[in-house]
Design a protein around this motif. Structure first.
Motif, PDB file in Angstrom:
ATOM      1  N   ASN A 236      16.272   1.874  -2.821  1.00 18.43           N
ATOM      2  CA  ASN A 236      15.943   3.424  -2.994  1.00 18.43           C
ATOM      3  C   ASN A 236      17.109   4.142  -2.344  1.00 18.43           C
ATOM      4  O   ASN A 236      17.270   5.137  -3.081  1.00 18.43           O
ATOM      5  CB  ASN A 236      14.624   3.694  -2.343  1.00 18.43           C
ATOM      6  N   PHE A 237      17.833   3.735  -1.707  1.00 20.88           N
ATOM      7  CA  PHE A 237      19.019   4.521  -1.059  1.00 20.88           C
ATOM      8  C   PHE A 237      20.271   4.466  -1.350  1.00 20.88           C
ATOM      9  O   PHE A 237      21.406   5.086  -0.952  1.00 20.88           O
ATOM     10  CB  PHE A 237      18.899   4.166   0.474  1.00 20.88           C
ATOM     11  N   GLN A 238      20.650   3.595  -2.628  1.00 23.02           N
ATOM     12  CA  GLN A 238      21.875   3.233  -3.035  1.00 23.02           C
ATOM     13  C   GLN A 238      22.257   4.515  -3.715  1.00 23.02           C
ATOM     14  O   GLN A 238      21.629   5.143  -4.353  1.00 23.02           O
ATOM     15  CB  GLN A 238      21.650   2.160  -4.220  1.00 23.02           C
ATOM     16  N   GLY A 239      23.700   4.839  -3.397  1.00 23.23           N
ATOM     17  CA  GLY A 239      24.205   6.079  -3.864  1.00 23.23           C
ATOM     18  C   GLY A 239      23.942   7.245  -2.939  1.00 23.23           C
ATOM     19  O   GLY A 239      24.596   8.245  -3.199  1.00 23.23           O
ATOM     20  N   LYS A 240      22.974   7.030  -2.007  1.00 21.12           N
ATOM     21  CA  LYS A 240      22.723   8.287  -0.889  1.00 21.12           C
ATOM     22  C   LYS A 240      24.005   8.407   0.081  1.00 21.12           C
ATOM     23  O   LYS A 240      24.598   7.388   0.391  1.00 21.12           O
ATOM     24  CB  LYS A 240      21.619   8.045  -0.094  1.00 21.12           C
ATOM     25  N   GLN A 241      24.470   9.541   0.311  1.00 17.25           N
ATOM     26  CA  GLN A 241      25.511   9.797   1.362  1.00 17.25           C
ATOM     27  C   GLN A 241      24.866   9.594   2.691  1.00 17.25           C
ATOM     28  O   GLN A 241      23.828   9.945   3.082  1.00 17.25           O
ATOM     29  CB  GLN A 241      25.924  11.407   1.131  1.00 17.25           C
ATOM     30  N   ILE A 242      25.958   8.985   3.616  1.00 20.09           N
ATOM     31  CA  ILE A 242      25.551   8.543   4.826  1.00 20.09           C
ATOM     32  C   ILE A 242      26.573   8.942   5.791  1.00 20.09           C
ATOM     33  O   ILE A 242      27.906   8.639   5.256  1.00 20.09           O
ATOM     34  CB  ILE A 242      24.890   7.120   5.349  1.00 20.09           C
ATOM     35  N   LYS A 243      26.269   9.302   7.086  1.00 19.81           N
ATOM     36  CA  LYS A 243      27.531   9.585   8.001  1.00 19.81           C
ATOM     37  C   LYS A 243      27.028   8.906   9.395  1.00 19.81           C
ATOM     38  O   LYS A 243      25.761   9.021  10.009  1.00 19.81           O
ATOM     39  CB  LYS A 243      27.826  11.089   8.328  1.00 19.81           C
TER      40      LYS A 243
ATOM     41  N   ASP B 141       5.624  13.217  -2.321  1.00 18.05           N
ATOM     42  CA  ASP B 141       5.618  13.275  -3.758  1.00 18.05           C
ATOM     43  C   ASP B 141       5.060  12.050  -4.126  1.00 18.05           C
ATOM     44  O   ASP B 141       5.413  10.964  -3.721  1.00 18.05           O
ATOM     45  CB  ASP B 141       6.997  13.352  -4.381  1.00 18.05           C
ATOM     46  N   ALA B 142       4.126  11.991  -5.137  1.00 16.63           N
ATOM     47  CA  ALA B 142       3.594  10.671  -5.812  1.00 16.63           C
ATOM     48  C   ALA B 142       4.375   9.757  -6.310  1.00 16.63           C
ATOM     49  O   ALA B 142       4.356   8.470  -5.941  1.00 16.63           O
ATOM     50  CB  ALA B 142       2.597  10.979  -6.985  1.00 16.63           C
ATOM     51  N   GLU B 143       5.493   9.987  -6.873  1.00 19.68           N
ATOM     52  CA  GLU B 143       6.653   9.185  -7.152  1.00 19.68           C
ATOM     53  C   GLU B 143       7.182   8.461  -6.001  1.00 19.68           C
ATOM     54  O   GLU B 143       7.574   7.356  -5.935  1.00 19.68           O
ATOM     55  CB  GLU B 143       7.773   9.722  -7.787  1.00 19.68           C
ATOM     56  N   LEU B 144       7.373   9.446  -5.016  1.00 14.59           N
ATOM     57  CA  LEU B 144       8.130   8.883  -3.747  1.00 14.59           C
ATOM     58  C   LEU B 144       7.238   7.904  -2.931  1.00 14.59           C
ATOM     59  O   LEU B 144       7.694   6.909  -2.611  1.00 14.59           O
ATOM     60  CB  LEU B 144       8.531  10.059  -2.988  1.00 14.59           C
ATOM     61  N   LYS B 145       5.902   8.058  -2.997  1.00 19.08           N
ATOM     62  CA  LYS B 145       5.022   7.011  -2.476  1.00 19.08           C
ATOM     63  C   LYS B 145       4.907   5.852  -3.153  1.00 19.08           C
ATOM     64  O   LYS B 145       5.017   4.791  -2.580  1.00 19.08           O
ATOM     65  CB  LYS B 145       3.347   7.585  -2.572  1.00 19.08           C
TER      66      LYS B 145
ATOM     67  N   VAL C  51       0.826  -1.126  -0.002  1.00 24.10           N
ATOM     68  CA  VAL C  51      -0.008  -0.122  -0.055  1.00 24.10           C
ATOM     69  C   VAL C  51       0.878   1.208   0.057  1.00 24.10           C
ATOM     70  O   VAL C  51       2.040   1.249   0.515  1.00 24.10           O
ATOM     71  CB  VAL C  51      -0.928   0.018   1.153  1.00 24.10           C
ATOM     72  N   GLU C  52       0.174   2.178  -0.514  1.00 29.57           N
ATOM     73  CA  GLU C  52       1.002   3.820  -0.570  1.00 29.57           C
ATOM     74  C   GLU C  52       0.699   4.235   0.793  1.00 29.57           C
ATOM     75  O   GLU C  52      -0.399   4.094   1.329  1.00 29.57           O
ATOM     76  CB  GLU C  52       0.664   4.516  -1.599  1.00 29.57           C
ATOM     77  N   ILE C  53       1.669   5.062   1.544  1.00 32.18           N
ATOM     78  CA  ILE C  53       1.404   5.679   2.555  1.00 32.18           C
ATOM     79  C   ILE C  53       0.510   6.909   2.424  1.00 32.18           C
ATOM     80  O   ILE C  53       0.445   7.539   1.312  1.00 32.18           O
ATOM     81  CB  ILE C  53       2.788   6.389   3.086  1.00 32.18           C
ATOM     82  N   ASP C  54      -0.158   7.408   3.398  1.00 35.21           N
ATOM     83  CA  ASP C  54      -0.935   8.839   3.286  1.00 35.21           C
ATOM     84  C   ASP C  54      -0.040   9.856   3.456  1.00 35.21           C
ATOM     85  O   ASP C  54       1.260   9.808   3.887  1.00 35.21           O
ATOM     86  CB  ASP C  54      -1.766   8.738   4.801  1.00 35.21           C
ATOM     87  N   GLY C  55      -0.406  11.003   3.325  1.00 33.63           N
ATOM     88  CA  GLY C  55       0.231  12.412   3.541  1.00 33.63           C
ATOM     89  C   GLY C  55       0.325  13.046   2.006  1.00 33.63           C
ATOM     90  O   GLY C  55       0.039  12.835   1.163  1.00 33.63           O
ATOM     91  N   ASN C  56       1.253  14.020   2.099  1.00 34.90           N
ATOM     92  CA  ASN C  56       1.289  14.976   1.043  1.00 34.90           C
ATOM     93  C   ASN C  56       2.605  14.592   0.265  1.00 34.90           C
ATOM     94  O   ASN C  56       3.185  15.656  -0.359  1.00 34.90           O
ATOM     95  CB  ASN C  56       1.632  16.377   1.423  1.00 34.90           C
TER      96      ASN C  56
END
Length: 311
Positions: A208-215, A159-163, A152-157
């Protein structure tokens, strides 16, 4: 002053109560109590400290009275100031038993933990405990019930693509919401607050998080089977008290991983990737930068059971 047998017992009890009250108050004031219990239990410890102080004050009051005159505290319902003789003598003792070894044993049950608590150093657990319990590198997954695998997609505002990217079962919707928040950050910082929740959110949607920077800052941990180019950067998590402490961490990779000793603290920055760990797909950090770090005074992280309401 009349140092009678009863007064000596009152003095010992007073000393034990004052000792425990002082120890608990010291741990609260110095912040070391958080090495033993989670923050949400601090209120109850503070109440118990107040109770110990009140009981110690009462014992001091009784002690002072017992030095002046014999004090009998019981509810047998008759006058203790004289003996009664109605054909036979009414006589019994309300004073402490004079069996020395019995009292030594009883008081030792209270004195020993007090002495150990006072003399033993307040130290945090780290890699040594992880060796026994095993490292958790995936967070605490919310298990879907049989027949509840529909996404299911989450509720809220959001972005539709992120949902669509963060579709999940109904039991992981809160982690999906957190995942969207983290996805919108240029740099994901694994701070103490929500450490476990972030670990779970990223692992649930690791693609979804591959390539994201993390510390992240944590201690170095290794176990059999890890390549020489990898170690796990870990944190110890406490749910309620030190008895339920568990290690959590992230597989981290760099060509010079072998030069960093176990239990040393590091701050690493890198990009998120994924790998297999004990047959499970989990996140991995490809390290770009490493800096030495100092272990925090209270090095534990704590789950936030109400994090969903704060999203």
């Amino acid at each position: 002053m009349n140092w009678n047998y009863e007064a000596v017992h009152r003095l010992i009890k007073t000393g034990i109560l004052i000792g425990f009250a002082s120890l608990v108050i010291y741990l609260i004031v110095t912040g070391n109590m958080l090495l033993y219990i989670a923050p949400h239990l601090m209120f109850y410890v503070e109440v118990s400290a107040a109770g110990l102080v009140i009981m110690a004050g009462f014992q001091i009051y009784i002690l002072v009275l017992s030095l002046k005159k014999k004090v009998v505290v019981c509810d047998c319902g008759h006058d203790h100031l004289h003996e009664q003789d109605h054909g036979s003598r009414h006589s019994h003792s309300h004073g402490p038993s004079r069996s020395i070894w019995m009292h030594v044993g009883i008081y030792s049950l209270f004195a020993l933990p007090l002495i150990l608590g006072t003399l033993m150093p307040n130290t945090a657990l780290a890699g040594s405990l992880a060796q026994n319990k095993g490292m958790n590198v995936s967070g605490v997954a919310a298990k879907a019930k049989v027949g509840s695998s529909e996404l299911v997609e989450i509720d809220g505002n959001a972005d539709a693509e992120l949902k669509k990217m963060f579709k999940t079962n109904v039991y992981n919707r809160d982690y999906a919401k957190l995942g969207i928040q983290l996805y919108n950050h240029e740099l994901i910082e694994m701070k103490d607050e929500w450490f476990i929740e972030k670990l779970q959110a990223i692992n649930t949607f690791v693609e979804n998080f591959q390539g994201k920077q993390i510390k992240m800052t944590g201690f170095v941990y290794r176990e059999n089977g890890l390549p020489e180019t990898q170690f796990i950067l870990g944190r110890m998590a406490m749910t309620h008290c030190i008895a339920d402490i568990s290690p959590y961490g992230i597989v981290s990779e760099t060509v010079d991983a072998a030069q960093y000793k176990n239990d040393s603290w590091l701050t690493i920055t890198g990009t998120i990737d994924q790998t297999m760990y004990h047959g499970q797909k989990v996140m991995k950090i490809n390290i770009d930068n490493i800096e030495p770090a100092t272990a925090p005074t209270v090095p534990y992280v704590y789950p936030d059971w109400n994090f969903a309401s704060k999203l």
